[in-house]
Design an enzyme around this catalytic site. Structure first.
Site, PDB file in Angstrom:
ATOM      1  CG  HIS A 122     -12.489 121.218 -30.372  1.00  0.00           C
ATOM      2  ND1 HIS A 122     -11.179 121.031 -30.029  1.00  0.00           N
ATOM      3  CD2 HIS A 122     -13.221 120.638 -29.393  1.00  0.00           C
ATOM      4  CE1 HIS A 122     -11.122 120.351 -28.887  1.00  0.00           C
ATOM      5  NE2 HIS A 122     -12.344 120.114 -28.478  1.00  0.00           N
ATOM      6  CG  ASP A 199     -12.803 118.631 -36.186  1.00  0.00           C
ATOM      7  OD1 ASP A 199     -13.116 117.443 -35.967  1.00  0.00           O
ATOM      8  OD2 ASP A 199     -12.661 119.477 -35.273  1.00  0.00           O
ATOM      9  CD  GLN A 202     -18.381 115.983 -31.115  1.00  0.00           C
ATOM     10  OE1 GLN A 202     -19.281 115.145 -31.003  1.00  0.00           O
ATOM     11  NE2 GLN A 202     -17.510 116.192 -30.142  1.00  0.00           N
ATOM     12  CE  LYS A 225     -14.015 114.056 -29.597  1.00  0.00           C
ATOM     13  NZ  LYS A 225     -14.443 114.640 -28.318  1.00  0.00           N
ATOM     14  CB  CYS A 363     -12.406 122.678 -26.465  1.00  0.00           C
ATOM     15  SG  CYS A 363     -11.720 121.784 -25.090  1.00  0.00           S
TER      16      CYS A 363
HETATM   17  N1  PMP Z   1     -12.939 118.612 -32.901  1.00  0.00           N
HETATM   18  C1  PMP Z   1     -14.160 118.554 -32.359  1.00  0.00           C
HETATM   19  C2  PMP Z   1     -15.314 119.141 -33.104  1.00  0.00           C
HETATM   20  C3  PMP Z   1     -14.319 117.961 -31.116  1.00  0.00           C
HETATM   21  O1  PMP Z   1     -15.539 117.908 -30.555  1.00  0.00           O
HETATM   22  C4  PMP Z   1     -13.204 117.407 -30.444  1.00  0.00           C
HETATM   23  C5  PMP Z   1     -13.328 116.752 -29.087  1.00  0.00           C
HETATM   24  N2  PMP Z   1     -14.132 117.425 -28.174  1.00  0.00           N
HETATM   25  C6  PMP Z   1     -11.962 117.489 -31.062  1.00  0.00           C
HETATM   26  C7  PMP Z   1     -11.867 118.096 -32.294  1.00  0.00           C
HETATM   27  C8  PMP Z   1     -10.737 116.946 -30.428  1.00  0.00           C
HETATM   28  O2  PMP Z   1     -10.780 115.572 -30.355  1.00  0.00           O
HETATM   29  P1  PMP Z   1      -9.675 114.772 -29.532  1.00  0.00           P
HETATM   30  O3  PMP Z   1      -9.623 115.404 -28.169  1.00  0.00           O
HETATM   31  O4  PMP Z   1     -10.192 113.387 -29.506  1.00  0.00           O
HETATM   32  O5  PMP Z   1      -8.388 114.904 -30.251  1.00  0.00           O
END
Ligand code: PMP
Length: 404
Positions: A122, A199, A202, A225, A363
């Site tokens: 991401h 990270d 997910q 999430k 993203c």
């Molecule tokens: N890493 C991953 C794999 C994600 O899917 C996301 C959110 N789409 C993020 C990081 C970022 O999370 P946040 O916007 O809650 O900081």
């Protein structure tokens, strides 16, 4: 027995309609809906406890502090961390990565040092490292993947050099659904004496995560999430690493003592928590973690696996659908394109049927470049989704396809 219909009753939003159609919410990868208990916890704290935490001698402040620190213990237990000193509250995964990139970069990286990330990160696990690259001249190396969306572990091993200082890798891809073999990847990194950040944005909502079993050095996730509130998340770090990192932001809470000549910093975890924390958010996050734990992370994972297999079978039946990501180990995320229909058109028309999917690059533009596409539609499952909703998605896709 997993009683999905009973669980759905816990989520008031699921009974609303969109354009007079029942809501089918398949955008759980972006954020999840909230059970009543989580919202109630926030309302209750604001109405009957609210006061700023720490160093308060009055009743409410002490009670709010207790709730906040109990929440840290709930997170510790949820991740199986050794100590609450290892649980840093942040705004979310993004802030967790930024904190790490800043503090780890300050302490341990200089020009020419290397961080290894993967092609399926991401943006939040790419851009903070690029900011560090701009600041310090570090080098970012990228683990490639095969066409199924699985990271190439042989190539990964080859990326290590004496300059490698950190591996920073996603646990579950928000686009491909791939569950990366992070335990094995951590073992490989540790053989090279390199720490690993994972990270888990997910992963945490969909499977049990045990940071000690993984032997992760750092691990992050976002509250929103995992059925918790927005604006609060976690950075886990092994105490011996966190001890060595300098603070990320300065302000109240993170200090020992301050004079104009010299300031000392607070102990863990407060050293990394400048300013008033989102103490209502942490209470609600703990409530969400208790909620999913009571259902069982294994049970949630199994249900979502069943839904994913069902959806994949139904996709195959209707044909002319390209699903991106076909890893042997995959979670409940389906990124797809239908015929030549643009993903924005597909998403917009599905929306008119009450079906919420995400469209675009999710993203993960470098991953889109690797796949040779601009974007996809993405259905991502949560604990309350049903096979009937998958059927509604399939019917919706068929209907949109007929229009083109
Ligand atoms: N890493 C991953 C794999 C994600 O899917 C996301 C959110 N789409 C993020 C990081 C970022 O999370 P946040 O916007 O809650 O900081």
């Amino acid at each position: 027995m997993y009683d999905v219909n009973k669980l759905r009753e816990d989520f008031p939003i699921l009974s609303r309609t969109i354009y007079n159609k029942p809501l089918v919410y398949f955008d759980n990868g972006a954020t999840t809906q909230k059970p009543r208990v989580v919202v109630d916890a926030m309302v209750n704290e604001y109405y009957s406890v609210n006061a700023n935490v720490h160093r308060g001698v009055h009743f409410l402040s002490m009670r709010a502090t207790e709730l906040h620190e109990e929440s840290r213990e709930v997170v510790r237990n949820f991740l199986n961390a050794r100590s609450t000193n290892e649980i840093i509250f942040t705004r979310g995964t993004t802030e967790s990565v930024n904190l790490l990139a800043y503090s780890f970069g300050e302490a341990f990286m200089k020009e020419g040092d290397e961080v290894i990330v993967s092609v399926m990160e991401h943006h939040s696990n790419i851009v903070p490292w690029q900011l560090l690259r701009d600041r310090k001249g570090i080098v970012i190396k990228v683990i490639p993947m095969n066409d199924r969306g699985e990271l190439l572990l042989d190539e990964y091993e080859k990326l290590f050099s004496p300059r490698t200082k950190l591996v920073s890798v996603v646990h579950v891809s928000n686009v491909l659904g791939t569950i990366n073999p992070v335990k094995q990847m951590i073992e490989i990194a540790h053989k090279h004496d390199v720490p690993v950040f994972v990270d888990g944005a997910q992963a945490v909502p969909h499977m049990p995560v045990d940071v000690q079993a993984l032997d992760a050095d750092f691990y992050a996730f976002s509250g929103h999430k995992v059925y918790g509130p927005t604006g609060v998340g976690v950075l886990y770090g092994k105490e011996n690493w966190l001890d060595k990192l300098p603070p990320y932001q300065g302000g109240g809470e993170m200090i020992g003592s301050v004079s104009f000549e010299r300031t000392t910093y607070n102990e863990l975890p407060y050293k990394f928590e400048a300013g008033t924390p989102d103490y209502v958010g942490t209470t609600a996050l703990a409530c969400a973690l208790r909620y999913v734990s009571a259902i069982g992370m294994d049970a949630i994972g199994n249900w979502e696996h069943e839904l994913t297999q069902y959806a994949l079978r139904r996709f195959e039946e209707i044909g002319d659908i390209r699903v991106f990501g076909n890893a042997a180990e995959r979670g409940g995320v389906l990124s797809f394109q239908v015929g030549n229909i643009h993903h924005f058109d597909l998403g917009t028309l599905l929306d008119r049927l009450g079906i919420a999917v995400r469209t675009g690059h999710h993203c993960a533009q470098p991953l889109m470049q690797r796949l040779g596409i601009e974007g996809t539609a993405r259905a991502s499952f949560g604990l309350y989704n049903t096979k009937e909703e998958v059927d509604a998605l399939i019917a919706g896709i068929e209907r949109v396809r007929k229009m083109f």
